[in-house]
Design an enzyme around this catalytic site. Sequence first.
Site, mmCIF file in Angstrom:
data_model
loop_
_atom_site.group_PDB
_atom_site.id
_atom_site.type_symbol
_atom_site.label_atom_id
_atom_site.label_comp_id
_atom_site.label_asym_id
_atom_site.label_seq_id
_atom_site.Cartn_x
_atom_site.Cartn_y
_atom_site.Cartn_z
ATOM 1 N N CYS A 146 -14.132 -16.018 108.923
ATOM 2 C CA CYS A 146 -13.190 -14.904 108.657
ATOM 3 C C CYS A 146 -14.060 -13.608 108.189
ATOM 4 O O CYS A 146 -15.261 -13.691 107.575
ATOM 5 C CB CYS A 146 -12.288 -15.293 107.735
ATOM 6 S SG CYS A 146 -12.624 -15.144 105.907
ATOM 7 N N ALA B 98 12.556 -29.731 98.052
ATOM 8 C CA ALA B 98 12.072 -30.687 96.936
ATOM 9 C C ALA B 98 10.629 -31.427 97.612
ATOM 10 O O ALA B 98 10.556 -32.186 97.021
ATOM 11 C CB ALA B 98 13.086 -31.386 96.212
ATOM 12 N N CYS C 28 -16.800 -20.609 106.400
ATOM 13 C CA CYS C 28 -15.757 -19.896 107.281
ATOM 14 C C CYS C 28 -16.196 -18.564 108.027
ATOM 15 O O CYS C 28 -17.079 -18.164 107.665
ATOM 16 C CB CYS C 28 -14.579 -19.585 106.356
ATOM 17 S SG CYS C 28 -13.270 -18.728 106.962
ATOM 18 N N CYS D 227 -15.611 -13.959 104.685
ATOM 19 C CA CYS D 227 -16.636 -14.782 104.275
ATOM 20 C C CYS D 227 -18.091 -14.304 105.354
ATOM 21 O O CYS D 227 -19.134 -14.768 104.856
ATOM 22 C CB CYS D 227 -16.322 -16.116 105.054
ATOM 23 S SG CYS D 227 -15.103 -17.039 103.869
ATOM 24 N N ASP E 136 21.021 -24.421 96.523
ATOM 25 C CA ASP E 136 21.024 -25.790 96.649
ATOM 26 C C ASP E 136 20.356 -26.349 95.193
ATOM 27 O O ASP E 136 19.821 -25.688 94.457
ATOM 28 C CB ASP E 136 20.145 -26.226 97.831
ATOM 29 C CG ASP E 136 18.725 -25.949 97.817
ATOM 30 O OD1 ASP E 136 18.589 -24.803 97.263
ATOM 31 O OD2 ASP E 136 17.911 -26.725 98.059
ATOM 32 N N ASP F 265 15.163 -16.174 99.359
ATOM 33 C CA ASP F 265 15.418 -17.688 98.403
ATOM 34 C C ASP F 265 16.560 -17.199 97.553
ATOM 35 O O ASP F 265 16.735 -15.985 97.299
ATOM 36 C CB ASP F 265 14.259 -18.069 98.014
ATOM 37 C CG ASP F 265 14.304 -19.750 97.576
ATOM 38 O OD1 ASP F 265 15.389 -20.164 97.739
ATOM 39 O OD2 ASP F 265 13.488 -20.025 96.642
#
Length: 500
Positions: A281, A196, A279, A284, A128, A93
């Site tokens: 994963c 934005a 969850c 978890c 920008d 960025d």
Amino acid sequence: MSGVFELRTTDAAGRIGELAVPRSGVTVETPALMPVVNPHVQTIAPARLEEEFGAEILITNGYILSQSEDLREAALSMGLHDLLDFSGAIVTDSGSFQLAEYGEIDVTTPEILDFQYEIGSDIGTPIDIPTPPDVGRERAERELSTTQDRLERAREVETGEMLVNAPVQGSTYPDLREDAGRHARGTGLDVFPVGAAVPLLNAYRYDDVVEIVTAAKRGLGADKPVHLFGAGHPMMFALAVAAGCDLFDSAAYALYARDDRYLTVRGTEQLGELDYLPCECPICVGHTPDELRDLGDDERERHLAEHNLHVSFGELRRIKQAIRRGNLLELVEVRARGHPAMLDGYRALLDHADRLERSDPVSKDAFFHLSAESARRPEVRRHHDRLARLAPEGNVLLTEGGENSSYDESWRVVPPFGPFPRHLSETYPLTAEVPERIDRESYEAAANGISRLVESNPDVEFTLAHREWPASALERVPERVSVVPLESMDEYDRDDQTEQ
């Protein structure tokens, strides 16, 4: 640099694509999540993002690197990939976020692009101006003009094989977003972030997010890779992909973990309020909420960030599979039922069903009618458009029942599609799975289909035999159509058989 993005599979405006990143020699499959890596504070090391979570691309802040006494020289001497220990594609960025937050930054577009190129970024970003939502039009136009001037300057910077972002701004003015998209496309730059959007996302204004993405894509066209800047919550990935977004950047996985926030595809939970971890994963499965709460701050933050990443990457895999199967909109519909703001977003998406229809496959596995919104899907619109090209003859029965030999032709009627010849009954989407208790909007959509057919065949006589259609649907049936309850038609058939 043209030809870096190739579409593979589409569903609605969603697509699986391949983004070629020549500088690192990698090809990123989209839709893709770009974890945000803070060059100073790495909650999860980039090498782990790549090896354990499958990240093919990440994003870091080139402006912060350029201003850092500790990291600037290291980035210039080592190169960004060695500095972060990441072999995939790296996006940088430009400092636009800092510009929006603090009012000014001490760098120009050519300078920051040169720096990004020198440190080995794969996709660089010019400066920008991220104009917030709902500002006055004069400000939005002025700041958009500045952004477009900077994109023109970016074209002149020698960036070699580094791809360059062309942000699309314009606040919440659809016409400005469309113009910005058209200008960005004309620059010949490579990737197109819709900027934005964070204030809209933070305010759960998902309908407005859909509107600015749709407007931007009208200007960009269908073949450009679109990055939804700041979209890092998995609850809205499916909606954004269905609207045509290909890349997402997530700082949420780490920022939320820092505040003990636990991401799900339905929203955000506070760890302190969870009795169970909903969850599958590794985090978890291997811990209870109490065990996570008892960890030290750093370890708990890391574990929550890992969970948040598992959920985010898992949702993108789920979305890709839905695109392959052709049921992306059904996934969006399921997600829309998780939050009222998501439902607003889905409804806004369906306002653009004509655009979705252009890239929606003609044939898929199945059409599941899940709610009143299903009646507005692009498949229904496409069927109605086709009705105008069909040419029945004589006296035609449109019926929810069986064939009737008293008529020259006997067509089926199935809400929300409306009428169709019986020989098309086994073709998509007329094989739809439709509930027994049909909503009013689906009957009304079926009536609209009847109107399209009748208007295109002024010399044909039509009779509609229906099962207790609501008055709002029957009012949409053209007056010259004879309308009878299906029960009376059945009684007529029985009487006729008795006389014979």
